[in-house]
Design a protein around this motif. Structure first.
Motif, mmCIF file in Angstrom:
data_model
loop_
_atom_site.group_PDB
_atom_site.id
_atom_site.type_symbol
_atom_site.label_atom_id
_atom_site.label_comp_id
_atom_site.label_asym_id
_atom_site.label_seq_id
_atom_site.Cartn_x
_atom_site.Cartn_y
_atom_site.Cartn_z
ATOM 1 N N ILE A 199 0.847 -1.202 0.000
ATOM 2 C CA ILE A 199 0.000 0.000 0.000
ATOM 3 C C ILE A 199 0.882 1.252 0.000
ATOM 4 O O ILE A 199 0.590 2.242 -0.692
ATOM 5 C CB ILE A 199 -0.942 -0.006 1.212
ATOM 6 N N CYS A 201 3.868 1.538 -1.283
ATOM 7 C CA CYS A 201 4.406 1.646 -2.639
ATOM 8 C C CYS A 201 3.352 2.215 -3.589
ATOM 9 O O CYS A 201 3.628 3.134 -4.373
ATOM 10 C CB CYS A 201 4.860 0.254 -3.089
ATOM 11 N N GLU A 202 2.154 1.692 -3.510
ATOM 12 C CA GLU A 202 1.051 2.157 -4.354
ATOM 13 C C GLU A 202 0.749 3.637 -4.099
ATOM 14 O O GLU A 202 0.541 4.417 -5.043
ATOM 15 C CB GLU A 202 -0.188 1.314 -4.077
ATOM 16 N N SER A 203 0.752 4.039 -2.841
ATOM 17 C CA SER A 203 0.448 5.425 -2.482
ATOM 18 C C SER A 203 1.516 6.379 -3.000
ATOM 19 O O SER A 203 1.204 7.440 -3.559
ATOM 20 C CB SER A 203 0.328 5.560 -0.961
ATOM 21 N N SER A 206 1.412 6.967 -6.767
ATOM 22 C CA SER A 206 0.205 7.611 -7.287
ATOM 23 C C SER A 206 0.388 9.120 -7.341
ATOM 24 O O SER A 206 -0.487 9.841 -7.823
ATOM 25 C CB SER A 206 -1.012 7.258 -6.420
ATOM 26 N N LYS A 211 5.262 9.117 -9.819
ATOM 27 C CA LYS A 211 4.501 8.300 -10.758
ATOM 28 C C LYS A 211 5.200 8.188 -12.100
ATOM 29 O O LYS A 211 5.383 7.089 -12.640
ATOM 30 C CB LYS A 211 3.100 8.884 -10.931
ATOM 31 N N LYS A 214 8.860 6.402 -11.858
ATOM 32 C CA LYS A 214 8.838 5.146 -11.114
ATOM 33 C C LYS A 214 9.994 4.235 -11.491
ATOM 34 O O LYS A 214 10.510 3.481 -10.650
ATOM 35 C CB LYS A 214 7.505 4.443 -11.363
ATOM 36 N N ARG A 306 -2.378 6.485 3.915
ATOM 37 C CA ARG A 306 -1.888 6.730 2.545
ATOM 38 C C ARG A 306 -1.342 8.147 2.357
ATOM 39 O O ARG A 306 -0.201 8.304 1.903
ATOM 40 C CB ARG A 306 -2.992 6.423 1.535
#
Length: 425
Positions: A199, A201-203, A206, A211, A214, A306
Motif C-alpha cells: 500500500i 508503494c502504491e500510495s 500515485s 509516478k 517510477k 496513505r
C-alpha cells in the motif's frame, strides 16, 4: 566534420571522467559511520561511536562532491593526502529539532545518528557539521578513517533480515533504493506487513513526480520482527518491545512518532541495498514523522495512512518543509524570518530568486490572496513552516500542507524531480 568529431570526443571524455570518478576514490562498499550527537540548547558536541563496512554501495556514483540541498547538517569526506573533497552529503536530525524545545534548556541528552558513505580506498578525513536555524555552525567534528583499520566492523555478510522486492527497476547504481521496514509486527504478522508495504508503494507512486519517474526506484520490504505487536503510546501508558523502540509523544507532542534507536534500524538493513528508509508502525493511532536523509516513520492502520506516508516521505527523501501553520503564531526559533530556509517549498523572501520566483506568471500579486488561488496555482501565499506571518508557501494547498489535498503542488513536484535527477543522472 572535425567540429562534430571534437564535440563527440569532448562528450566521451566528460562521460568517461564521470564514470571513473567513483572508482578512483572508492570501492564498491559502504562505510557506515555511527555518531552520538550530545548536549543541550547552549552547548553541543558530536562523538564518533563506531565504523562499519557493508558489502556494497547503493548510493550515487556521480555528483559526489555536490550537495542537492543544504540540510541542517553536512558531512564532507576529503582525501587525506591531497585535501580534495571526494564526497559530501547533507541531513537533518531529531537532535537538532530537540534543541529548539524547552526541555533542551535544562537537560543534556544524546541521540544516535547513522550515515552511509562510499568506502574510500585511501585514508580520508571526515568532517561533520551541525548548523542552527540561522545556518551558523553549532559544532563540528573531524576524524580520520583508514580503510585498512581492523576495528572497522564488518556487517551484512550474515544474519540478513528477510526481505523481498516490491519494485525492482534496475541495478542499485542506476536507481534510488528505498527500504520499507516493519515496526511493531511480530513474526506471525509479516503477511500483514507486506500488504502494508505494498500500500505504501502504491500510495507513493500515485503522486507526481514519483509516478512518472517510477522506473528510477527500487523498493524493498524488510520484515524486521518485533517481540510485541503495536508500538508504544506513552500517553496511554502503553510501552512495547519493538524492533526500533519507536513511540508517540516525541517532545511531548502526542502525534509525533519517532525513534532515537537509529543504529538498530541500520543493523536490520545490513546486507540489503538501501539509501532511504520508510518505517511502518503496526498501529491504528494517528501520527508519524519524517527527517531529511534519516527516515520516515508512520502508522500503517490509521485511515489517513496513505496521504501521511507520502507527506512524511516528502520530508525524509525530498527535504520538503511543512506548509501548514498555526494562526497568530510565528515560530522564529524554527525559521528565523530574516534567513532564507534551505527547504525549497517555503520562503521568507530573503532570497526568493533561489526558490520558485521563476515559476510565477507575470503580474502575480505578492502576497497572493487565497481568494485568487484558482488564477494563481503557483503564487506567494503567506503562512507556512508553522508560522502564519513572514513565511510563504507556493500554493494555497499541497500534500505538504493537508492530508486532504491529493497532490504535491507544482513547486514541490519540481523540487522532487530535481532531486531524483540528481541521484540518478
Amino acid at each position: 566534420m572535425k567540429k562534430y568529431f571534437a564535440l563527440a570526443l569532448c562528450f566521451l571524455m566528460v562521460m568517461t571522467s564521470r564514470a571513473q570518478n567513483y572508482t578512483e576514490n572508492f570501492a564498491d562498499k559502504t562505510l557506515r559511520v555511527d555518531y552520538i550527537f550530545t548536549g543541550d540548547a547552549s552547548r553541543q558536541s558530536v562523538c564518533l561511536d563506531e565504523l562499519s563496512v557493508l558489502p556494497s554501495w547503493a548510493g550515487r556514483r556521480h555528483h559526489l562532491s555536490e550537495l542537492p540541498l543544504q540540510g541542517n547538517g553536512q558531512i564532507i569526506m576529503k582525501d587525506l593526502e591531497t585535501g580534495n573533497t571526494i564526497y559530501t552529503t547533507s541531513f537533518s536530525s531529531l537532535f537538532q529539532e530537540w534543541l529548539e524545545t524547552d526541555e533542551a534548556k535544562t537537560v543534556n541528552k544524546g541521540f544516535e545518528n547513522t550515515f552511509l558513505l562510499p568506502y574510500p580506498i585511501r585514508p580520508v578525513e571526515i568532517e561533520i557539521t551541525l548548523l542552527n536555524p540561522r545556518k551558523e555552525v553549532r559544532t563540528r567534528l573531524k576524524h580520520i578513517v583508514r580503510p585498512d583499520d581492523v576495528l572497522i566492523h564488518q556487517k551484512g555478510t550474515t544474519h540478513i533480515t528477510p526481505h523481498k522486492y516490491l519494485l525492482e527497476s534496475g541495478n542499485t547504481d542506476k536507481c534510488i533504493d528505498v527500504a520499507i521496514l516493519a515496526e511493531g509486527y511480530t513474526s506471525n504478522e509479516m503477511n500483514i506487513f507486506y500488504q502494508d508495504a505494498a500500500i505504501t508503494c502504491e500510495s507513493l507512486f500515485s503522486h507526481e513526480p514519483f509516478k512518472s519517474m517510477k522506473d528510477r526506484f527500487n523498493i524493498i520490504a524488510v520484515a524486521s520482527p518485533s517481540d510485541d505487536s503495536g508500538v508504544s503510546v506513552p500517553r496511554l501508558g502503553e510501552w512495547k518491545h519493538t524492533a526500533f523502540n519507536s513511540h508517540f509523544s516525541t517532545f511531548y507532542s502526542d502525534r509525533y512518532l519517532t525513534t532515537r534507536r537509529v543504529k538498530s534500524i541500520h543493523d536490520s538493513l545490513a546486507g540489503i541495498p538501501y539509501e532511504h528508509i520508510i518505517i511502518l508502525a503496526n498501529t491504528e493511532e494517528y501520527g508519524g514523522g519524517g527527517i531529511y536523509n534519516a527516515y520516515t516513520l508512520t502508522t500503517a492502520h490509521h485511515p489517513m495512512f496513505r496521504p501521511v506516508v507520502v507527506h512524511e516521505f516528502g520530508h525524509s527523501f525530498g527535504g520538503l518543509a511543512d506548509e501548514y501553520f498555526y494562526d497568530d503564531d510565528v515560530m522564529t526559533d524554527t525559521y528565523p524570518l530574516n534567513v532564507e530556509p534551505w527547504e525549497q517549498n517555503i520562503s521568507t523572501r530573503m532570497d526568493f530568486a533561489s526558490k520558485w520566483e521563476d515559476m510565477l506568471v507575470k503580474g502575480t500579486p505578492v502576497p497572493t490572496p487565497v481568494s485568487e488561488q484558482a488564477k494563481y496555482p503557483v503564487g506567494v501565499y503567506e503562512g507556512g513552516g508553522y508560522s502564519s506571518k513572514g513565511i510563504f508557501r507556493p500554493a494555497d494547498n499541497c500534500r505538504m500542507r493537508t492530508n486532504e489535498h491529493p497532490t504535491f503542488c507544482p513547486v514541490c513536484q519540481r523540487a522532487l524531480q530535481r532531486l531524483i535527477d540528481f541521484y540518478t543522472k
